[in-house]
Write a protein that holds these residues in place. Structure first.
Motif, PDB file in Angstrom:
ATOM      1  N   HIS A   1      -0.345   0.307   8.215  1.00 56.50           N
ATOM      2  CA  HIS A   1      -0.041   0.588   6.801  1.00 56.50           C
ATOM      3  C   HIS A   1       1.219  -0.115   6.304  1.00 56.50           C
ATOM      4  O   HIS A   1       1.239  -0.681   5.209  1.00 56.50           O
ATOM      5  CB  HIS A   1       0.083   2.106   6.614  1.00 56.50           C
TER       6      HIS A   1
ATOM      7  N   MET B   1       0.789  -3.658   5.135  1.00 52.91           N
ATOM      8  CA  MET B   1      -0.200  -3.935   4.092  1.00 52.91           C
ATOM      9  C   MET B   1       0.535  -4.208   2.793  1.00 52.91           C
ATOM     10  O   MET B   1       0.848  -3.297   2.033  1.00 52.91           O
ATOM     11  CB  MET B   1      -1.135  -2.726   3.958  1.00 52.91           C
TER      12      MET B   1
ATOM     13  N   CYS C   1       0.861  -1.170   0.000  1.00 54.93           N
ATOM     14  CA  CYS C   1       0.000   0.000   0.000  1.00 54.93           C
ATOM     15  C   CYS C   1       0.902   1.226   0.000  1.00 54.93           C
ATOM     16  O   CYS C   1       1.901   1.284   0.707  1.00 54.93           O
ATOM     17  CB  CYS C   1      -0.890   0.000   1.238  1.00 54.93           C
TER      18      CYS C   1
HETATM   19 CU   LIG Z   1      -1.772   2.098   3.558  1.00 58.70          CU
END
Ligand SMILES: [Cu+2]
Length: 125
Positions: A114, A117, A106
């Motif tokens: 995050h 991910m 991501c």
């Molecule tokens: Cu993210």
């Protein structure tokens, strides 16, 4: 005399089998230049699926929908970094022209998870 005839016959059968095997070989690579489409979702903090396996030479079409908020899809090895709008399927296309395992992640900060991910693209010979 009879023995050499049998031997010749066996040899002929072997040659025929070998030729048939050779003739079939070129058909093996599955649809070169074919399209491989994968429907994906992105949400805190995972891509689903997070493991994509394709064949070298395939045209890959990822259709990714971000479910909970904006995310990003970055596949550096293929020069891709695409924003994913919430609820709106985003199509990302590229040709899998090299063999290997490539990480994607991501690229839009989406919270404390995050950094985790991510996923993998495997391009097989
Ligand atoms: Cu993210």
């Amino acid at each position: 005399m009879k023995r050499s005839k049998t031997y010749l016959l066996a040899l002929a059968v072997l040659v025929a089998l070998a030729l048939r095997a050779l003739a079939q070989e070129p058909a093996a690579p599955s649809a070169p230049g074919g399209v491989h489409e994968v429907q994906m979702t992105a949400k805190k903090y995972e891509f689903n699926p997070n493991l994509i396996t394709v064949k070298k030479g395939e045209h890959v079409k990822l259709v990714i929908t971000a479910l909970d908020r904006e995310h990003g899809f970055k596949l550096e090895a293929f020069g891709i970094d695409q924003k994913l709008k919430k609820g709106d399927p985003t199509t990302i296309e590229f040709t899998a022209d090299k063999v290997g395992t490539f990480k994607f992640q991501c690229s839009e900060f989406c919270g404390f998870g995050h950094g985790k991910m991510k996923g993998k693209l495997v391009v097989e010979e």
